[in-house]
Scaffold this active site. Structure first.
Site, PDB file in Angstrom:
ATOM      1  N   ASP A 146       0.832  -1.210   0.000  1.00 40.00           N
ATOM      2  CA  ASP A 146       0.000   0.000   0.000  1.00 40.00           C
ATOM      3  C   ASP A 146       0.865   1.257   0.000  1.00 40.00           C
ATOM      4  O   ASP A 146       2.025   1.233   0.428  1.00 40.00           O
ATOM      5  CB  ASP A 146      -0.871   0.035   1.271  1.00 40.00           C
ATOM      6  CG  ASP A 146      -2.059  -0.913   1.181  1.00 40.00           C
ATOM      7  OD1 ASP A 146      -2.407  -1.331   0.063  1.00 40.00           O
ATOM      8  OD2 ASP A 146      -2.641  -1.218   2.243  1.00 40.00           O
ATOM      9  N   GLN A 175      -0.102   7.055  -5.994  1.00 37.06           N
ATOM     10  CA  GLN A 175      -1.232   7.949  -5.697  1.00 37.06           C
ATOM     11  C   GLN A 175      -1.230   9.117  -6.684  1.00 37.06           C
ATOM     12  O   GLN A 175      -0.295   9.932  -6.688  1.00 37.06           O
ATOM     13  CB  GLN A 175      -1.099   8.482  -4.269  1.00 37.06           C
ATOM     14  CG  GLN A 175      -1.158   7.397  -3.204  1.00 37.06           C
ATOM     15  CD  GLN A 175      -0.368   7.757  -1.953  1.00 37.06           C
ATOM     16  OE1 GLN A 175       0.787   8.210  -2.059  1.00 37.06           O
ATOM     17  NE2 GLN A 175      -0.945   7.551  -0.789  1.00 37.06           N
ATOM     18  N   ARG A 196      -0.777  -0.497  -8.810  1.00 31.77           N
ATOM     19  CA  ARG A 196      -2.150  -0.128  -8.448  1.00 31.77           C
ATOM     20  C   ARG A 196      -2.207   1.396  -8.403  1.00 31.77           C
ATOM     21  O   ARG A 196      -1.514   2.012  -7.596  1.00 31.77           O
ATOM     22  CB  ARG A 196      -2.480  -0.726  -7.074  1.00 31.77           C
ATOM     23  CG  ARG A 196      -3.805  -0.247  -6.487  1.00 31.77           C
ATOM     24  CD  ARG A 196      -4.052  -0.867  -5.116  1.00 31.77           C
ATOM     25  NE  ARG A 196      -4.211  -2.309  -5.218  1.00 31.77           N
ATOM     26  CZ  ARG A 196      -4.021  -3.162  -4.209  1.00 31.77           C
ATOM     27  NH1 ARG A 196      -3.656  -2.719  -3.014  1.00 31.77           N
ATOM     28  NH2 ARG A 196      -4.180  -4.459  -4.381  1.00 31.77           N
ATOM     29  N   GLY A 200      -5.468   8.635  -3.941  1.00 34.30           N
ATOM     30  CA  GLY A 200      -4.699   9.021  -2.744  1.00 34.30           C
ATOM     31  C   GLY A 200      -5.647   9.455  -1.647  1.00 34.30           C
ATOM     32  O   GLY A 200      -6.597  10.199  -1.900  1.00 34.30           O
ATOM     33  N   ALA A 201      -5.396   8.993  -0.411  1.00 31.63           N
ATOM     34  CA  ALA A 201      -6.376   9.147   0.658  1.00 31.63           C
ATOM     35  C   ALA A 201      -5.874   9.928   1.870  1.00 31.63           C
ATOM     36  O   ALA A 201      -6.597  10.062   2.846  1.00 31.63           O
ATOM     37  CB  ALA A 201      -6.841   7.764   1.114  1.00 31.63           C
ATOM     38  N   THR A 238     -10.149   2.513  -8.491  1.00 28.53           N
ATOM     39  CA  THR A 238     -11.027   3.679  -8.360  1.00 28.53           C
ATOM     40  C   THR A 238     -12.479   3.245  -8.476  1.00 28.53           C
ATOM     41  O   THR A 238     -12.786   2.246  -9.125  1.00 28.53           O
ATOM     42  CB  THR A 238     -10.723   4.721  -9.462  1.00 28.53           C
ATOM     43  OG1 THR A 238     -11.590   5.852  -9.283  1.00 28.53           O
ATOM     44  CG2 THR A 238     -10.908   4.173 -10.867  1.00 28.53           C
ATOM     45  N   HIS A 239     -13.364   4.049  -7.839  1.00 23.94           N
ATOM     46  CA  HIS A 239     -14.814   3.836  -8.001  1.00 23.94           C
ATOM     47  C   HIS A 239     -15.394   4.903  -8.913  1.00 23.94           C
ATOM     48  O   HIS A 239     -16.596   4.928  -9.158  1.00 23.94           O
ATOM     49  CB  HIS A 239     -15.520   3.926  -6.639  1.00 23.94           C
ATOM     50  CG  HIS A 239     -14.782   3.206  -5.560  1.00 23.94           C
ATOM     51  ND1 HIS A 239     -13.828   3.813  -4.772  1.00 23.94           N
ATOM     52  CD2 HIS A 239     -14.821   1.913  -5.183  1.00 23.94           C
ATOM     53  CE1 HIS A 239     -13.321   2.924  -3.946  1.00 23.94           C
ATOM     54  NE2 HIS A 239     -13.897   1.766  -4.175  1.00 23.94           N
TER      55      HIS A 239
END
Ligand code: FDA
Length: 320
Positions: A146, A175, A196, A200-201, A238-239
């Site tokens: 991650d 990200q 992946r 980015g969070a 991604t959604h």
């Protein structure tokens, strides 16, 4: 438009110990935790894994935990991942015609494996990751590392670079909100490289990261194009419907084989869309977190979508 005006506020407030105590100390929280987290133990996780694999979705399981502060915690994390890999290896695999990807993967945060320990933290995390990869290789399970906050990006990518010659399927997360990521995508789009790509969070300063939603989306599109035109294995995490469609268009344009990239989404988010993609023959992987250390993960999900927070606050008020 800003990424969302509440996002930095929620992420900043989440760092406060009082906020943490308030959120983790209420029973109401468990409803919203259950939406995003598969449970606290492997026993809770396994039926969820079975259902996802049974619906032709691939999985990536994350044992929740981050920012490990001592060696014993890092060792315990390794122990849990080893047990997890053994149990996942025994899970019935779906029939995935045309898709060569390992259906089962684990995702891991290097900060949970000791990256931030004083002194030789990055070396400890690398050694721990090697242990996990050796076990995963035997079990036919993939591993992806991650991405955490930007101060860790160099160390994390260095670890992935060091281990990839031994474990070519070892994946990394990039990200799109970071200014550096287009260059990282170009460097990491070589043969077999599993990347992946997510937005980015974390709460990042403007010196290193795009702040506006439109800038992040544009950066994602540029990065996605580099990965799709490269020789690696893009994982489109991604959604966002605009980006899911862009991925499909790039696949058609570049003639990329359907088995040579993946859509990825988080457990509990856009389930119907996940099923549509899986049933349409795509490789659709669901990131499934479990464990009792869900606080950091939950607050990032709340920050992404103010509606989640509103739902949570309403529940708190109505039950108080
Ligand atoms: P965006 O946030 O614009 O959401 C698009 C749409 O998706 C929304 O309109 C809504 O319908 C739905 N949606 C998105 N988030 C939701 C939520 N929380 N609740 C309900 N609906 C929601 N980040 C990181 O920094 N490091 C990492 O390692 C990873 N790893 C990772 C793995 C995988 C498989 C995914 C899918 C995501 C990550 N992320 C991540 C998280 C990522 O950076 C990002 O924060 C989220 O995916 C939300 O961004 P979207 O691209 O979905 O767009």
């Amino acid at each position: 438009m800003a990424v969302n005006p509440l996002r930095p506020v929620i992420l900043a407030a989440a760092d406060s110990p009082r906020m943490k105590a308030a959120i983790t100390g209420t029973k109401i929280t468990s409803d919203i935790v259950r939406r995003f987290v598969a449970g606290e133990t492997r026993r809770d996780l396994l039926p969820v894994v079975g259902d996802l694999l049974g619906s032709r979705r691939l999985i990536s399981v994350d044992f929740l935990g981050e920012n490990t502060t001592d060696r014993a915690q890092a060792d315990a994390m390794v122990g849990e991942y080893l047990a997890l890999i053994t149990e996942l290896a025994a899970a019935p695999r779906p029939d995935l015609a045309g898709i060569g990807a390992a259906p089962v993967e684990v995702s891991v945060k290097l900060s949970a494996l000791g990256q931030a320990l004083p002194g030789d933290g990055p070396a400890i995390a690398t050694a721990n990751l090697r242990t996990l990869c050796e076990s995963a290789a035997d079990a036919g399970v993939w591993v992806t590392v991650d991405a955490e906050d930007h101060t860790t990006t160099d160390a994390t990518l260095a670890t992935v670079r060091e281990l990839r010659p031994e474990f070519p399927w070892l994946g990394a997360v990039l990200q799109a909100y970071l200014h550096r990521t287009e260059a990282d995508c170009a460097e990491l789009s070589g043969h077999g490289s599993r990347i992946r790509l997510c937005k980015g969070a974390y709460r990042e300063p403007r010196e290193v990261a795009f702040q506006r939603a439109s800038e992040v989306t544009d950066s994602y599109l540029r990065c996605l194009e580099i990965l799709m035109r490269g020789a690696g294995y893009p994982m489109v995490a991604t959604h966002d419907p605009v980006l899911v469609l862009a991925a499909e268009q790039l696949v058609a344009e570049t003639g990329r084989d359907i088995g040579n990239f993946e859509h990825q989404m988080l457990y509990g988010i856009r389930d119907t869309e996940q099923l549509r993609l899986a049933e349409g023959g795509m490789a659709m992987r669901v990131y499934v977190p479990y464990g009792s250390q869900w606080y950091g993960y939950l607050t990032r999900r709340l920050a992404e979508r103010p509606a989640n927070l509103t739902f949570f606050l309403r529940a708190l008020v109505s039950k108080s």
